[in-house]
Design a protein around this motif. Structure first.
Motif, mmCIF file in Angstrom:
data_model
loop_
_atom_site.group_PDB
_atom_site.id
_atom_site.type_symbol
_atom_site.label_atom_id
_atom_site.label_comp_id
_atom_site.label_asym_id
_atom_site.label_seq_id
_atom_site.Cartn_x
_atom_site.Cartn_y
_atom_site.Cartn_z
ATOM 1 N N GLU A 98 1.111 -1.169 -0.076
ATOM 2 C CA GLU A 98 0.107 -0.125 -0.061
ATOM 3 C C GLU A 98 1.255 1.428 -0.084
ATOM 4 N N ASP A 99 2.146 1.358 0.927
ATOM 5 C CA ASP A 99 2.432 2.542 0.683
ATOM 6 C C ASP A 99 3.516 2.661 -0.637
ATOM 7 N N ALA A 100 3.909 1.893 -0.859
ATOM 8 C CA ALA A 100 4.503 1.530 -2.255
ATOM 9 C C ALA A 100 4.036 2.651 -3.299
ATOM 10 N N ALA A 101 2.641 1.804 -3.506
ATOM 11 C CA ALA A 101 1.824 2.095 -4.532
ATOM 12 C C ALA A 101 1.281 3.283 -4.049
ATOM 13 N N PHE A 102 1.441 4.194 -2.630
ATOM 14 C CA PHE A 102 0.706 5.700 -2.206
ATOM 15 C C PHE A 102 2.475 6.533 -2.916
ATOM 16 N N TYR A 103 3.773 6.144 -2.696
ATOM 17 C CA TYR A 103 5.181 6.539 -3.090
ATOM 18 C C TYR A 103 5.199 7.017 -4.520
ATOM 19 N N ASP A 104 5.130 5.607 -4.901
ATOM 20 C CA ASP A 104 4.718 5.519 -6.523
ATOM 21 C C ASP A 104 4.218 6.632 -7.741
ATOM 22 N N SER A 105 2.454 6.543 -6.906
ATOM 23 C CA SER A 105 1.878 7.323 -8.184
ATOM 24 C C SER A 105 1.840 8.424 -8.027
ATOM 25 N N PHE A 106 2.712 9.610 -6.995
ATOM 26 C CA PHE A 106 3.386 11.016 -7.453
ATOM 27 C C PHE A 106 3.756 10.654 -7.691
ATOM 28 N N THR A 107 2.960 11.872 -9.556
ATOM 29 C CA THR A 107 4.075 12.101 -10.794
ATOM 30 C C THR A 107 4.856 13.235 -10.200
ATOM 31 N N GLU A 108 5.920 13.069 -11.632
ATOM 32 C CA GLU A 108 6.955 14.086 -11.273
ATOM 33 C C GLU A 108 6.437 15.451 -11.029
ATOM 34 N N LYS A 109 5.742 15.925 -11.768
ATOM 35 C CA LYS A 109 4.946 17.486 -11.265
ATOM 36 C C LYS A 109 4.447 17.112 -10.150
ATOM 37 N N GLN A 110 3.858 16.021 -9.768
ATOM 38 C CA GLN A 110 3.808 16.738 -8.236
ATOM 39 C C GLN A 110 4.474 16.395 -7.102
ATOM 40 N N ARG A 111 5.524 15.492 -7.098
ATOM 41 C CA ARG A 111 6.460 15.623 -6.408
ATOM 42 C C ARG A 111 7.277 16.870 -6.659
ATOM 43 N N LYS A 112 7.520 17.921 -7.616
ATOM 44 C CA LYS A 112 7.495 19.243 -7.931
ATOM 45 C C LYS A 112 7.339 20.721 -7.351
ATOM 46 N N GLN A 113 5.732 20.323 -7.177
ATOM 47 C CA GLN A 113 4.770 20.669 -6.442
ATOM 48 C C GLN A 113 5.233 20.938 -5.009
ATOM 49 N N ILE A 114 5.391 19.559 -4.418
ATOM 50 C CA ILE A 114 5.158 19.336 -2.967
ATOM 51 C C ILE A 114 6.902 20.028 -2.288
ATOM 52 N N ILE A 115 7.821 19.615 -2.926
ATOM 53 C CA ILE A 115 8.113 20.470 -2.951
ATOM 54 C C ILE A 115 9.046 21.975 -2.965
ATOM 55 N N ARG A 116 8.037 22.809 -3.558
ATOM 56 C CA ARG A 116 7.886 23.252 -4.132
ATOM 57 C C ARG A 116 7.493 24.588 -2.633
ATOM 58 N N LYS A 117 6.274 23.957 -2.527
ATOM 59 C CA LYS A 117 5.956 24.197 -0.891
ATOM 60 C C LYS A 117 6.594 24.307 0.258
ATOM 61 N N VAL A 118 7.521 23.311 0.034
ATOM 62 C CA VAL A 118 8.331 22.987 1.049
ATOM 63 C C VAL A 118 9.669 24.357 0.635
ATOM 64 N N ASP A 119 9.929 23.945 -0.667
ATOM 65 C CA ASP A 119 11.058 26.065 -0.186
ATOM 66 C C ASP A 119 10.230 26.849 0.037
ATOM 67 N N TRP A 120 9.461 26.920 -0.248
ATOM 68 C CA TRP A 120 8.535 28.459 -0.002
ATOM 69 C C TRP A 120 8.166 29.132 1.497
ATOM 70 N N ARG A 121 8.267 27.165 1.832
ATOM 71 C CA ARG A 121 8.408 27.592 4.308
ATOM 72 C C ARG A 121 9.159 27.489 4.503
ATOM 73 N N LEU A 122 10.364 26.725 4.169
ATOM 74 C CA LEU A 122 11.684 26.368 4.826
ATOM 75 C C LEU A 122 13.084 28.019 4.095
ATOM 76 N N VAL A 123 13.177 27.939 3.109
ATOM 77 C CA VAL A 123 14.414 28.224 2.002
ATOM 78 C C VAL A 123 14.286 29.881 2.622
ATOM 79 N N PRO A 124 13.662 30.622 2.946
ATOM 80 C CA PRO A 124 13.867 31.575 2.709
ATOM 81 C C PRO A 124 13.301 31.837 4.355
#
Length: 529
Positions: A48-74
């Motif tokens: 279940e966890d593997a399928a959930f993790y693999d279900s995230f597309t590259e675009k979705q992953r980049k969107q999550i990382i951008r969210k983290v970028d805006w909250r953490l890096v500045p």
């Protein structure tokens, strides 16, 4: 609801960075107990966890990382900027009259600079151990608030002893911030994303030099206001700003996905926790329980000879960086820009060039997932820049002003890209998480010995030619190139030796708990070049 991996019993995982070699073993790849995820081998991850993790597309992953970028890096960038301002503004205060008003003689100014680094070096490793016991927002916020108060007190000292005391305390409270920030980034980001994120906030180290010159030029105009000299206002105003930022940390600095609040959705939190589980190299419940001092991990860090080479690279850069920050206003003034305000402003272009260079090299380093060239090339720029300066015998005024100033800009372009690449290189090649936290702090604190060296490299009695300072900077640049190449060759050799032993033989020889305990020393762990 997102799964709480800190409390669930998850099987161990082993990290490997060679996907092709593993993919060649079809039986292993098809095993229900082994999956290859993002170039890591994950043992025992549920379907279940593997399928959930693999279900995230590259675009979705980049969107999550951008969210983290805006909250953490500045937030980290602002805090690191203020930390660099607070330790380097003494160089700006010096040419505004600090030495004369406090009656500093001989090498007392250099002693004041060096004293900061003694507690700074000694407390970095203990601080990262403590960080794992508290929420980062609370721990780092407390440190920033405390050093902001100490910085404010710089503005009311009246003698050499008072200045020594506040510099000592400043080193105590600043010690934990940078290694803590690196560890926090290593927790949120995958290895291929790490160097450029570190560079985003580390480049403010260069920008701090630019802001320091601009702020000092403006604040020094307050000379006489309230009966205080201009250099005192530099410390007072910047110290108050730091204290305010420290208080804001308690509310705005992010801790972990599970404590992220509403800015991440439950699925995004679950994905980030799975990502952490995949890359950390161990059972979260075990690591959460092992927040006490782990002497085995200390031993593994202290006996890792490659970390000493990493630390030497940081030492070279720290010596060049702090030597430049503490002295560049005086060097520029000696080039013929005799007006204090002009000298302050002329330091700005060099630091801006250093900041841009830091981002550029870090982007390439993450783009190619290769660290060595993006350490060796900037080190070469340092060597070339100081070779030009030494060619003028350190006399940068008159007809040498243009070429000499360009050479100084070139050295800044070489200084600031190195630290992000070196620290991310060290973080990528340390596992599990406890060892990474201790090893990063150890590497950084050893490297900060360069701050003490940088404090004594540029001596007032050698102005304006500074043969010792320029000569040592040249030597550090050249030796850093050699150290980076040796480190690269050693990692290549180690990976080659590990690949000679079949994975089936390794698994027959060691239990999964033993492989986890070995971490980066495991025969299944491949070093990142």
């Amino acid at each position: 609801m997102a799964t709480d991996y800190a409390k669930s019993e998850k099987p161990d995982i082993v990290l490997v960075d060679d996907r092709d070699a593993l993919a060649a073993n079809h039986d292993l790849e098809k095993s229900s107990q082994v999956r290859i995820i993002d170039n890591f081998t994950v043992l025992g991850l549920s379907e279940e966890d593997a399928a959930f993790y693999d279900s995230f597309t590259e675009k979705q992953r980049k969107q999550i990382i951008r969210k983290v970028d805006w909250r953490l890096v500045p937030m980290l960038a602002i805090l690191y900027l203020i930390s660099q301002l607070d330790r380097a503004n003494i160089g700006n205060a010096k040419i505004e009259g600090l030495s004369e008003d406090l009656h500093l003689v001989g090498n007392q100014y250099n002693i004041v600079l060096a004293l900061f680094f003694i507690p700074y070096i000694l407390l970095e490793v203990p601080s990262n151990v403590l960080l794992r016991k508290f929420r980062p927002s609370v721990y780092l916020g407390s440190l920033v608030t405390a050093w902001g108060i100490i910085m404010t007190l710089h503005g009311v000292v009246n003698n050499f002893g008072g200045l020594l005391a506040v510099r000592l305390l400043l080193g105590v409270f600043e010690a934990g911030f940078y290694p803590g920030a690196i560890y926090l980034c290593a927790f949120w980001y995958m290895p291929k994303e790490l160097a450029v994120r570190i560079a985003y906030f580390y480049c403010t180290s260069a920008l701090s030099g630019a802001f320091s010159g601009l702020l000092a030029a403006a604040i020094a105009l307050m000379d006489g206001v309230g009966g205080y000299e201009g250099w005192r206002w530099i410390f007072l105003l910047e110290g108050i700003a730091t204290t305010i930022l420290g208080i804001l940390c308690f509310f705005f600095l992010v801790d972990s996905p599970a404590l992220s609040g509403k800015w991440l959705s439950p699925d995004e939190i679950r994905f980030l926790e799975l990502q952490s589980f995949v890359k950390q190299g161990g059972r979260f419940s075990v690591q959460n329980a092992e927040k006490k001092l782990n002497w085995f991990e200390f031993k593994m860090v202290l006996t890792n000879w490659r970390l000493y080479l990493q630390a030497y690279l940081l030492l070279c850069i720290s010596a060049c960086s702090y030597g430049t920050k503490f002295t560049l206003p005086s060097i520029v003034k000696a080039m013929g820009f005799t007006n204090n305000t002009t000298a302050q402003l002329m330091t700005v272009p060099a630091y801006v060039a250093g900041a841009l260079s830091s981002i550029f090299f870090a982007y390439l380093s993450d783009r190619f997932l290769w660290r060595m060239p993006f350490i060796a090339v900037p080190m070469s720029l340092i060597t070339i820049g100081y070779a030009v300066v030494m060619g003028f015998n350190g006399k940068l005024g008159g007809s040498h002003t243009g070429p000499g100033y360009f050479a100084l800009v070139l050295t800044c372009m070489g200084i600031y890209p190195v630290h992000p690449s070196v620290t991310s290189w060290a973080a990528n090649n340390l596992a599990p998480a406890n060892r990474r936290a201790i090893g990063l702090a150890f590497c950084i604190c050893m490297g900060n010995i360069g701050g003490i060296i940088g404090s004594f490299m540029y001596l007032d009695n050698e102005a304006p030619t500074y043969p010792t300072g320029f000569g040592l900077s040249l030597a550090f640049g050249a030796s850093g190139v050699i150290a980076a190449i040796v480190l690269e060759l050693s990692y290549m050799w180690a990976n080659k030796q590990k690949s000679k032993i079949p994975e089936e033989e390794v698994r027959a020889r060691y239990t999964e708990d033993e492989l986890l305990r070995l971490g980066d020393k495991s025969l299944l762990f491949k070093y990142l070049l």
